[in-house]
Design an enzyme around this catalytic site. Structure first.
Site, short mmCIF file in Angstrom:
data_model
loop_
_atom_site.label_atom_id
_atom_site.label_comp_id
_atom_site.label_asym_id
_atom_site.label_seq_id
_atom_site.Cartn_x
_atom_site.Cartn_y
_atom_site.Cartn_z
N SER A 150 0.83 -1.20 0.00
CA SER A 150 0.00 0.00 0.00
C SER A 150 0.87 1.25 0.00
CB SER A 150 -0.85 -0.03 1.28
OG SER A 150 -1.42 1.23 1.51
N TYR A 201 -2.32 -1.36 10.97
CA TYR A 201 -2.53 -1.92 9.63
C TYR A 201 -1.37 -1.54 8.72
CZ TYR A 201 -4.00 -1.95 4.78
OH TYR A 201 -4.02 -2.14 3.42
N LYS A 230 1.84 -3.83 6.64
CA LYS A 230 2.30 -3.78 5.24
C LYS A 230 3.80 -3.49 5.21
CE LYS A 230 -1.63 -4.57 3.41
NZ LYS A 230 -1.86 -5.92 2.90
P1 NAD Z 1 -11.02 -7.31 1.29
O1 NAD Z 1 -11.23 -7.32 2.75
O2 NAD Z 1 -12.19 -7.08 0.41
O3 NAD Z 1 -10.28 -8.66 0.82
C1 NAD Z 1 -9.43 -9.39 1.68
C2 NAD Z 1 -9.94 -10.83 1.70
O4 NAD Z 1 -9.07 -11.61 2.51
C3 NAD Z 1 -11.35 -10.97 2.26
O5 NAD Z 1 -12.16 -11.66 1.33
C4 NAD Z 1 -11.17 -11.76 3.56
O6 NAD Z 1 -12.27 -12.61 3.81
C5 NAD Z 1 -9.88 -12.51 3.27
N1 NAD Z 1 -9.09 -12.87 4.46
C6 NAD Z 1 -8.73 -12.07 5.50
N2 NAD Z 1 -7.98 -12.76 6.38
C7 NAD Z 1 -7.85 -14.02 5.88
C8 NAD Z 1 -7.20 -15.19 6.34
N3 NAD Z 1 -6.53 -15.21 7.48
N4 NAD Z 1 -7.28 -16.30 5.58
C9 NAD Z 1 -7.97 -16.31 4.42
N5 NAD Z 1 -8.61 -15.23 3.93
C10 NAD Z 1 -8.55 -14.09 4.66
O7 NAD Z 1 -9.88 -6.22 0.98
P2 NAD Z 1 -9.37 -5.61 -0.40
O8 NAD Z 1 -9.76 -4.17 -0.44
O9 NAD Z 1 -9.75 -6.49 -1.53
O10 NAD Z 1 -7.82 -5.67 -0.14
C11 NAD Z 1 -7.02 -6.75 -0.60
C12 NAD Z 1 -5.60 -6.54 -0.15
O11 NAD Z 1 -5.11 -5.28 -0.65
C13 NAD Z 1 -5.44 -6.46 1.37
O12 NAD Z 1 -4.24 -7.10 1.75
C14 NAD Z 1 -5.36 -4.97 1.64
O13 NAD Z 1 -4.67 -4.69 2.81
C15 NAD Z 1 -4.61 -4.48 0.41
N6 NAD Z 1 -4.85 -3.06 0.10
C16 NAD Z 1 -6.12 -2.59 -0.03
C17 NAD Z 1 -6.35 -1.23 -0.27
C18 NAD Z 1 -7.75 -0.71 -0.38
O14 NAD Z 1 -7.92 0.52 -0.29
N7 NAD Z 1 -8.78 -1.52 -0.59
C19 NAD Z 1 -5.26 -0.36 -0.43
C20 NAD Z 1 -3.96 -0.87 -0.32
C21 NAD Z 1 -3.76 -2.24 -0.05
N1 UFG Z 2 -12.52 11.13 3.54
C1 UFG Z 2 -13.53 11.99 3.92
N2 UFG Z 2 -14.68 11.44 4.42
C2 UFG Z 2 -14.88 10.11 4.55
C3 UFG Z 2 -13.83 9.24 4.16
C4 UFG Z 2 -12.67 9.79 3.66
O1 UFG Z 2 -13.39 13.20 3.81
O2 UFG Z 2 -15.94 9.68 5.03
C5 UFG Z 2 -11.30 11.70 2.95
C6 UFG Z 2 -10.04 11.38 3.76
O3 UFG Z 2 -9.83 12.35 4.76
C7 UFG Z 2 -8.97 11.40 2.66
C8 UFG Z 2 -9.71 10.89 1.42
O4 UFG Z 2 -11.10 11.10 1.69
O5 UFG Z 2 -8.55 12.73 2.41
C9 UFG Z 2 -9.48 9.41 1.14
O6 UFG Z 2 -9.74 8.66 2.33
P1 UFG Z 2 -9.91 7.07 2.31
O7 UFG Z 2 -10.25 6.66 3.70
O8 UFG Z 2 -10.83 6.65 1.22
O9 UFG Z 2 -8.46 6.57 1.89
P2 UFG Z 2 -7.04 6.81 2.54
O10 UFG Z 2 -6.19 7.52 1.54
O11 UFG Z 2 -7.14 7.38 3.89
O12 UFG Z 2 -6.51 5.31 2.72
C10 UFG Z 2 -6.72 4.28 1.73
C11 UFG Z 2 -6.85 2.94 2.43
C12 UFG Z 2 -5.55 2.59 3.09
C13 UFG Z 2 -4.45 2.64 2.09
C14 UFG Z 2 -4.40 4.00 1.41
C15 UFG Z 2 -3.35 4.04 0.33
O13 UFG Z 2 -7.88 2.98 3.41
O14 UFG Z 2 -5.63 1.28 3.58
O15 UFG Z 2 -5.67 4.28 0.83
O16 UFG Z 2 -3.52 2.98 -0.54
F1 UFG Z 2 -3.27 2.42 2.71
#
Ligand code: NAD
Ligand code: UFG
Length: 338
Positions: free
Chosen positions: A124, A149, A153
């Site tokens: 991330s 969290y 990462k």
């Molecule tokens: P998500 O929660 O939709 O998907 C994660 C999946 O992993 C889920 O389906 C959950 O059931 C499964 N899981 C969790 N723990 C497990 C375990 N111990 N064994 C087996 N399955 C398990 O999340 P996502 O948004 O699809 O994110 C996927 C990956 O990308 C994550 O590692 C997350 O940290 C990373 N990531 C997400 C974002 C974002 O904004 N969505 C940003 C940066 C990184």
């Molecule tokens: N925000 C609002 N109101 C809300 C939610 C978010 O104003 O209800 C604003 C936040 O302050 C920020 C922007 O919208 O300025 C984006 O916020 P998000 O929570 O959607 O995303 P972040 O950038 O905070 O974080 C996300 C994921 C993290 C990841 C990061 C970079 O939640 O896990 O992107 O990939 F690490």
């Protein structure tokens, strides 16, 4: 070539399964369904017309996971499984370290014992902390995370790097995602947060569909063009395609590679509200609230390295991201519960 996708029933994992199958890869999914619905698998099969081998297994279950590896004999793993809610990780640090770190340690141990040393890991942009410079290139130093969290990462990147250093047979790709939003064009798979969404786009779509009253904008006094936080939003299908392109970095001898997956364009919170209203014709009422603890002002990528080395570039603009997020939400107002 067969790819095992951990967390493949989740938001990004499910979209990646579609792109892998479209590109001709065989896919097996492991997910404990902690944050996903079993309905996802049927929907994936409806989209691609291909079957998905699905295992409801926790990656911390060494025995269960070993059986999957023995049965499927994957060539590579794309590792999405983990817990991802920033705020929850502050309240439940032990659970986050245990699931994300221990889960990955067990996964990689099973992998090496089964002779599969190719892994793509979901990292991330959060590892850059408050970035030293913008646009953020992969050379930008890793920073200080503001929540457990983020630290998982940060640490898992280090753990996977050390595995490769000790045993160069490991090929490791660390993909640093920026802010994934949007959904598959079919509107049948998408983001399905539990409870009140933490992230901006699912919050907006739930306001638009009438589940939430109004958006709370966290601060309008940042040093950005309109005072609200700026992020690099990327369509989840583009992000998924980035994983398919990254598979080429798992060829023997590839070693360790790190890529940002973003668009290189920053949008503020109010830009997103306006783009959403223009794309969908639905009004999003909002109020300005104080800043959210741990947020940074601005964060967007330099996506050049991924374009040069992987031949990957995000194709969808903010309009498509908003249209597709809205199609998913309006077709499935209760997510997978409908
Ligand atoms: P998500 O929660 O939709 O998907 C994660 C999946 O992993 C889920 O389906 C959950 O059931 C499964 N899981 C969790 N723990 C497990 C375990 N111990 N064994 C087996 N399955 C398990 O999340 P996502 O948004 O699809 O994110 C996927 C990956 O990308 C994550 O590692 C997350 O940290 C990373 N990531 C997400 C974002 C974002 O904004 N969505 C940003 C940066 C990184
Ligand atoms: N925000 C609002 N109101 C809300 C939610 C978010 O104003 O209800 C604003 C936040 O302050 C920020 C922007 O919208 O300025 C984006 O916020 P998000 O929570 O959607 O995303 P972040 O950038 O905070 O974080 C996300 C994921 C993290 C990841 C990061 C970079 O939640 O896990 O992107 O990939 F690490």
């Amino acid at each position: 070539m067969k790819i095992l996708v951990t967390g493949g029933a989740g938001f990004i994992g499910s979209h990646t399964v579609v792109e892998l199958q479209n590109a001709g890869y065989e896919v097996a999914v492991v997910d404990n369904l902690y944050n996903a619905s079993p309905k996802v698998i049927g929907r994936l099969e409806a989209i691609t017309g291909k079957t998905v081998s699905f295992y409801k297994v926790d990656i911390r279950d060494r025995e269960g996971l070993t059986k999957v590896f023995e049965q499927e004999k994957p060539d590579a793993v794309i590792h999405f499984a983990g817990l991802k809610a920033v705020g929850e990780s502050v309240r439940k640090p032990w659970e986050y370290y245990e699931n994300n770190i221990n889960g990955t340690l067990i996964l990689t141990d099973v992998m090496r014992k089964c002779g599969c040393k190719n892994i793509i890991f979901s990292s991330s942009a959060t590892v850059y902390g408050d970035p030293a410079f913008i646009p953020i290139t992969e050379e930008c130093p890793k920073g200080t995370c503001t929540n457990p969290y983020g630290w998982t990462k940060w640490m898992l990147e280090q753990i996977l790097t050390d595995l490769h250093t000790a045993d160069p047979e490991w090929n490791v790709v660390l993909l640093r995602y920026f802010n994934p939003i949007g959904a598959h064009k079919s509107g049948t798979i998408g983001e399905n947060p539990n409870g009140i969404p933490n992230n901006l786009m699912p919050y907006i779509t739930q306001v638009a569909v009438g589940k939430l009253e109004k958006l709370h904008v966290f601060g309008n006094d940042y040093n950005t063009h309109d005072g609200t936080g700026v992020r690099d939003y990327i369509h989840v299908v583009d992000l998924a395609k980035g994983h398919v392109c990254a598979l080429k970095k798992l060829e023997p001898g590839s070693g360790l590679s790190i890529y940002n997956l973003g668009t290189g364009v920053g949008y503020s919170v109010l830009d997103i509200v306006k783009s959403f209203e223009e794309a969908t014709g639905v009004k999003v009422p909002y109020v300005i609230d104080p800043r959210r603890a741990g947020d940074i002002a601005e964060c967007y990528s330099s996506p050049e390295k991924a374009e040069k080395e992987l031949g990957w570039k995000a194709e969808n603009g903010i309009r498509e991201m908003c249209e597709d997020a809205w199609r998913w939400q309006s077709m499935n107002p209760k997510g997978y519960e409908d």
